[in-house]
Design a protein around this motif. Sequence first.
Motif: not given
Lengths: 328, 328
Positions: A173-176, A182-184, A186, A220-221
Amino acid sequence: MVKIAIDMMGGDDAPGIVLEAVEKAVKDFKDLEIILFGDQNKCDINHGRVEVRHCTEAITMEDEPVRAIKRKKDSSMVRMAEAVKSGEADGCVSAGNTGALMSAGLFIVGRIKGVERPALVLTLPTVSGKGFVFMDVGANADAKAEHLLQYAQLGNIYAQKIRNIEQPSVALLNIGTEAAKGNTLTKKAYHLMEEQQGFHFSGNVEAKALMDDAADVVVTDGYTGNMILKNLEGVAKSIGKMLKSTLLSSFKNKLAALVLRKDLNDLTSKMDYAEYGGSVLLGLNGIVVKAHGSSNAKAFYSAIRQAKVAGELNIVNTMRETVGTENG
Amino acid sequence: MVKIAIDMMGGDDAPGIVLEAVEKAVKDFKDLEIILFGDQNKCDINHGRVEVRHCTEAITMEDEPVRAIKRKKDSSMVRMAEAVKSGEADGCVSAGNTGALMSAGLFIVGRIKGVERPALVLTLPTVSGKGFVFMDVGANADAKAEHLLQYAQLGNIYAQKIRNIEQPSVALLNIGTEAAKGNTLTKKAYHLMEEQQGFHFSGNVEAKALMDDAADVVVTDGYTGNMILKNLEGVAKSIGKMLKSTLLSSFKNKLAALVLRKDLNDLTSKMDYAEYGGSVLLGLNGIVVKAHGSSNAKAFYSAIRQAKVAGELNIVNTMRETVGTENG
């Protein structure tokens, strides 16, 4: 024969719905044995494959999880978990305090050697009705990339065994969708998943695609997973509320609603993830299933069936061999 | 008089819908002046308060954000941002590449001294129709607790000035309502927010309560915020799809749908956050508004009005005085 330990005292409508579910389960599955833990005075089941073990305590929704598990030694939840630990039961089911059940899983049943963090997994509905395996939905609020990789390995086995998908697609799961998004956390997890050979990594998936069969397993976390879960719940509820008030807003609408009623109810139940069973704490030396707290007998029954199937297929053993380090 | 710089070339239906929105805006607001940046051959507006400045380049959705801003010096987006930087324009609006617009904000318009990270803020719909200010929806994927505190300060001012809420309630998005809940980031942010005196901190809010007017301002990191945003979008779309197929599944349902059509369309537009205007990059030395990429003329018009109001009220100055360190 599969033996499942059950917490009779957990959940909003316990023990009523628990007993109803147990009765149906032993009737439907001839190879199922149940050990029921709880107040024997509240139990009226008399069945050859159901054994009742009296407990003097119960863990409530208000109890602080870790403390409750450490102190309430004669609670139905603790004794249920001990039956799994000792090997007497193949798995257990409770609709009680989620935090306490996770603590019972961690401290009593115990982790598979080599699994750093167990993860809470849930099957969520999709528009097609197929559904997908989602994790972690809240066992660990903080996670490292290595944990996400293990979640993916555990989820892959779960999807293969429990959902009968031969080669599940496992997504992050990610934001793109691009690798660099993503963040660090992902970004790092993406690389770890890309490098491994144990499962079919299908890349990143965005939250907007979750209900469109984007992947068989989505990892995901626990913070993000819990957030998404509650958001799904909230949005579905809010839209339902708005739809209902629209349907009741005029006489003509009420007539139309009458025509649609059955189909709209079907739609609602399609959105209800309780229909897919409970959530499972993966990575432990035994099967621990959490039936939803507001479970009805049908949802609790699904959770029992889930534990039974997981026990039969011995998924714990597969996880131990694949993810654990005992034999590695 | 308020002067707004506009990127004529950004967005799926540019420049058509941009020009349509600009024409309506200058007609409705007699105190509004517009500087339009883009290909002058594609612009047919002839209005005393609209000045067209020809640009030979445009930034596309495919452009890599930072590189595009650094290299395409004569692009409509870069020149629009420069007009804000120089003080010629009070604010700017673009429906183009979000990443590029954020880079233009950061590198051309520049941060308010003392603001560590700008945040992207959006007003999201609630069931009541009131809506709430939500941030960060994706300016920074990673955040520290101190950044969340600043987001809260910026969001508080935004809600006061733009949404006319005298004493906004400011909440932290979290996976539980109790202070001890959350991941490392939210636990720390909770304490920072609790200790400050600058705004009314109303505690944690869960994702399931977002649409129930849980707070006026809800703060989270850019990764989680973007995730929630896309999830809201996805769930609403999926439910819409399922509802539509239910409504078309039989002749009697089709008749009922005909009766409900207008009211269901109203409900859909109530859920559409484009109706609340664009998203604003807060914490910069000027107003930067991102109109949604799939904006229609109405949504772009809302974004222009939003920039105009923010300019009139000089929210940048308030943020500089309250959050910045230049005068502190």
